[in-house]
Design a protein around this motif. Structure first.
Motif, PDB file in Angstrom:
ATOM      1  N   MET A   1      34.646  74.340  13.140  1.00  0.00           N
ATOM      2  CA  MET A   1      35.019  73.603  14.350  1.00  0.00           C
ATOM      3  C   MET A   1      33.771  73.373  15.202  1.00  0.00           C
ATOM      4  SD  MET A   1      37.943  74.631  17.173  1.00  0.00           S
ATOM      5  CE  MET A   1      39.163  74.903  15.899  1.00  0.00           C
ATOM      6  N   ARG A   2      33.599  72.154  15.710  1.00  0.00           N
ATOM      7  CA  ARG A   2      32.469  71.831  16.572  1.00  0.00           C
ATOM      8  C   ARG A   2      32.922  71.946  18.028  1.00  0.00           C
ATOM      9  NH1 ARG A   2      32.716  67.951  12.813  1.00  0.00           N
ATOM     10  NH2 ARG A   2      33.444  66.376  14.312  1.00  0.00           N
ATOM     11  N   ILE A   3      32.280  72.853  18.784  1.00  0.00           N
ATOM     12  CA  ILE A   3      32.693  73.172  20.150  1.00  0.00           C
ATOM     13  C   ILE A   3      31.534  72.890  21.102  1.00  0.00           C
ATOM     14  CG2 ILE A   3      33.550  74.968  21.707  1.00  0.00           C
ATOM     15  CD1 ILE A   3      34.439  76.481  19.094  1.00  0.00           C
ATOM     16  N   LEU A   4      31.805  72.136  22.146  1.00  0.00           N
ATOM     17  CA  LEU A   4      30.810  71.887  23.198  1.00  0.00           C
ATOM     18  C   LEU A   4      31.334  72.447  24.510  1.00  0.00           C
ATOM     19  CD1 LEU A   4      28.162  70.509  24.186  1.00  0.00           C
ATOM     20  CD2 LEU A   4      29.569  68.491  24.716  1.00  0.00           C
ATOM     21  N   HIS A   5      30.588  73.398  25.099  1.00  0.00           N
ATOM     22  CA  HIS A   5      30.917  73.929  26.420  1.00  0.00           C
ATOM     23  C   HIS A   5      30.161  73.126  27.481  1.00  0.00           C
ATOM     24  CE1 HIS A   5      33.098  77.565  25.165  1.00  0.00           C
ATOM     25  NE2 HIS A   5      32.231  77.627  24.169  1.00  0.00           N
ATOM     26  N   PRO A  79      32.083  66.295  19.034  1.00  0.00           N
ATOM     27  CA  PRO A  79      32.692  67.623  18.895  1.00  0.00           C
ATOM     28  C   PRO A  79      34.202  67.540  18.690  1.00  0.00           C
ATOM     29  CG  PRO A  79      32.311  67.148  21.199  1.00  0.00           C
ATOM     30  CD  PRO A  79      31.717  65.995  20.429  1.00  0.00           C
ATOM     31  N   ASP A  80      34.766  68.601  18.129  1.00  0.00           N
ATOM     32  CA  ASP A  80      36.222  68.713  18.029  1.00  0.00           C
ATOM     33  C   ASP A  80      36.820  69.165  19.356  1.00  0.00           C
ATOM     34  OD1 ASP A  80      36.436  68.240  15.120  1.00  0.00           O
ATOM     35  OD2 ASP A  80      35.316  70.126  14.989  1.00  0.00           O
ATOM     36  N   VAL A  81      36.018  69.931  20.124  1.00  0.00           N
ATOM     37  CA  VAL A  81      36.492  70.526  21.373  1.00  0.00           C
ATOM     38  C   VAL A  81      35.427  70.353  22.446  1.00  0.00           C
ATOM     39  CG1 VAL A  81      37.218  72.661  22.520  1.00  0.00           C
ATOM     40  CG2 VAL A  81      37.815  72.271  20.108  1.00  0.00           C
ATOM     41  N   VAL A  82      35.849  69.948  23.643  1.00  0.00           N
ATOM     42  CA  VAL A  82      34.996  70.031  24.826  1.00  0.00           C
ATOM     43  C   VAL A  82      35.677  70.987  25.798  1.00  0.00           C
ATOM     44  CG1 VAL A  82      34.075  68.828  26.835  1.00  0.00           C
ATOM     45  CG2 VAL A  82      33.920  67.767  24.580  1.00  0.00           C
ATOM     46  N   HIS A  83      34.984  72.066  26.088  1.00  0.00           N
ATOM     47  CA  HIS A  83      35.525  73.135  26.936  1.00  0.00           C
ATOM     48  C   HIS A  83      34.736  73.149  28.243  1.00  0.00           C
ATOM     49  CE1 HIS A  83      37.037  77.595  27.094  1.00  0.00           C
ATOM     50  NE2 HIS A  83      37.132  76.992  28.269  1.00  0.00           N
ATOM     51  N   CYS A  84      35.374  72.703  29.331  1.00  0.00           N
ATOM     52  CA  CYS A  84      34.733  72.638  30.648  1.00  0.00           C
ATOM     53  C   CYS A  84      35.002  73.924  31.418  1.00  0.00           C
ATOM     54  CB  CYS A  84      35.273  71.447  31.448  1.00  0.00           C
ATOM     55  SG  CYS A  84      35.262  69.881  30.558  1.00  0.00           S
ATOM     56  N   HIS A  85      34.036  74.327  32.242  1.00  0.00           N
ATOM     57  CA  HIS A  85      34.169  75.578  32.986  1.00  0.00           C
ATOM     58  C   HIS A  85      33.975  75.326  34.479  1.00  0.00           C
ATOM     59  CE1 HIS A  85      34.216  78.143  29.366  1.00  0.00           C
ATOM     60  NE2 HIS A  85      33.468  77.174  28.866  1.00  0.00           N
ATOM     61  N   ALA A 100      35.934  59.510  24.820  1.00  0.00           N
ATOM     62  CA  ALA A 100      35.211  59.585  23.556  1.00  0.00           C
ATOM     63  C   ALA A 100      36.100  60.071  22.408  1.00  0.00           C
ATOM     64  CB  ALA A 100      34.004  60.503  23.695  1.00  0.00           C
ATOM     65  N   SER A 101      37.404  60.195  22.689  1.00  0.00           N
ATOM     66  CA  SER A 101      38.403  60.569  21.670  1.00  0.00           C
ATOM     67  C   SER A 101      38.205  61.968  21.100  1.00  0.00           C
ATOM     68  CB  SER A 101      38.407  59.536  20.527  1.00  0.00           C
ATOM     69  OG  SER A 101      38.715  58.243  21.021  1.00  0.00           O
ATOM     70  N   VAL A 102      37.753  62.892  21.940  1.00  0.00           N
ATOM     71  CA  VAL A 102      37.656  64.289  21.511  1.00  0.00           C
ATOM     72  C   VAL A 102      39.062  64.826  21.269  1.00  0.00           C
ATOM     73  CG1 VAL A 102      36.966  66.616  22.216  1.00  0.00           C
ATOM     74  CG2 VAL A 102      35.488  64.665  22.718  1.00  0.00           C
TER      75      VAL A 102
END
Length: 355
Positions: A1-5, A79-85, A100-102
């Motif tokens: 899984m591709r994850i971007l924080h 990415p498969d996931v964009v996780h915002c904090h 971007a259709s994440v």
């Protein structure tokens, strides 16, 4: 899984430590994890970069330009996931990620907003939540706060308790206790309200011979706190250690972990204390009060009540049986509820399951 924080920065702080630990955990499990910072890397970011993580600094700019930069980065990385904090990264990155259709977009709210209430920012955050599949609060109190906000996407709110790596007991020649020792670890900022702790220590010292209070951390309130400690005659009781990276040595030597904040989410330092079986005295706010009641691992006092804090210190210092009972509960409940692996599993479940 591709994850971007997506984070504001990776300076030392509770939310930032969580992001760093979560990134390391998920990478060790075979996921491709990257982190985008709006402002700057900071000390945690520099450490992650030396560990081989891909990090991106967007640079501070007009909000629309920042959103455009996020869109370009996300479209490139796919990415498969964009996780915002927290608030700003969610406002900046959630909508671009959706455009971007994440596959999965989510935000974690790590704490509360204080007065003066930044209504416009909160409205923007809640609006951005509609671009997210999940809106995570780190405790029920944070979830309740999100739900009360105007425009909140209430059906998407989820609770995921913070988790932390356990601390290993450490002995240090430098960190030596001489009596009953209280420990605070965190930022020295007004929200931590450490004047209440100092007032409690001043009252308790008359009843607890050899009482000591260690304050580990730094921040804008340090000079004022040092002055207040001097006014209360606590020069031989309170020690300000400044920012330290070797906090395990302090937790290992302390008898009780203390916080007197006016508001909190779920502080990492509390979970680290629990991992070593250190009981706590906390103000009854946010996730601290919630977790203390849930685990029965400490004593709670009202916000801003130095006398009540002093009584709690005396009770903890003089009742060894109580202290032992709270210590056992702290360690047991940490293992049951607050490990890094447990938090990481919960987030992977959310990543895999959209609304």
């Amino acid at each position: 899984m591709r994850i971007l924080h997506a984070v504001y920065s990776l300076e030392m702080g509770g939310a930032e430590v969580i992001v760093a630990q979560l990134a390391r955990l998920h990478r060790s499990q075979g996921h491709d994890v990257r982190i985008a910072c709006y402002s700057k890397l900071g000390v945690l970011g520099e450490a992650l970069r030396t560990e081989g993580f891909e990090l991106y600094v967007l640079g501070e700019a007009h909000p629309l330009l920042t959103m455009a930069r996020y869109y370009k980065l996300i479209a490139t990385l796919d990415p498969d996931v964009v996780h915002c904090h927290n608030v700003a990264p969610t406002i900046q990155a959630a909508l671009p990620a959706r455009l971007a259709s994440v596959r999965c977009v989510l935000t974690t709210r790590h704490g509360f907003t204080l007065d003066p209430y930044p209504r416009n920012e909160e409205l923007k955050y809640n609006a951005a939540g509609h671009a997210c599949d999940h809106i995570v609060g780190v405790c029920q109190a944070v979830c309740d706060g999100i739900e009360m906000g105007a425009l909140a996407a209430k059906d998407r709110i989820r609770k995921v308790y913070n988790g932390a790596l356990p601390l290993a007991p450490v002995k240090s020649d430098e960190v030596q206790k001489r009596g009953f020792t209280l420990l605070f670890v965190g930022r020295l900022e007004p929200v931590k309200n450490l004047t209440t702790l100092l007032e409690g220590v001043a009252q308790a010292r008359e009843h607890v011979p050899g009482l000591a209070c260690w304050i580990v951390g730094d921040g804008s309130a340090r000079a004022g706190l040092e002055a207040r400690a001097a006014e209360l005659g606590l020069g031989d009781v309170v020690r300000f250690w400044g920012m330290r990276m070797d906090t395990a040595a302090f937790f290992s030597a302390a008898d009780v972990f203390v916080m007197s904040s006016v508001t909190e989410g779920l502080p990492m330092s509390l979970l680290q204390a629990m991992s070593l079986g250190v009981p706590s005295i906390l103000t009854d706010v946010g996730g601290m009060g919630e977790v203390s009641r849930l685990t029965q691992s400490g004593l709670l006092v009202p916000v801003g009540d130095g006398e009540a804090y002093g009584r709690a210190i005396v009770r903890m210092a003089t009742d060894e049986a109580l202290r032992s009972q709270l210590s056992t509960r702290a360690q047991d409940e940490y293992e049951r509820r607050f490990t890094l692996e447990r938090m990481g599993e919960h987030y992977l479940e959310l990543y895999a399951n959209r609304v």
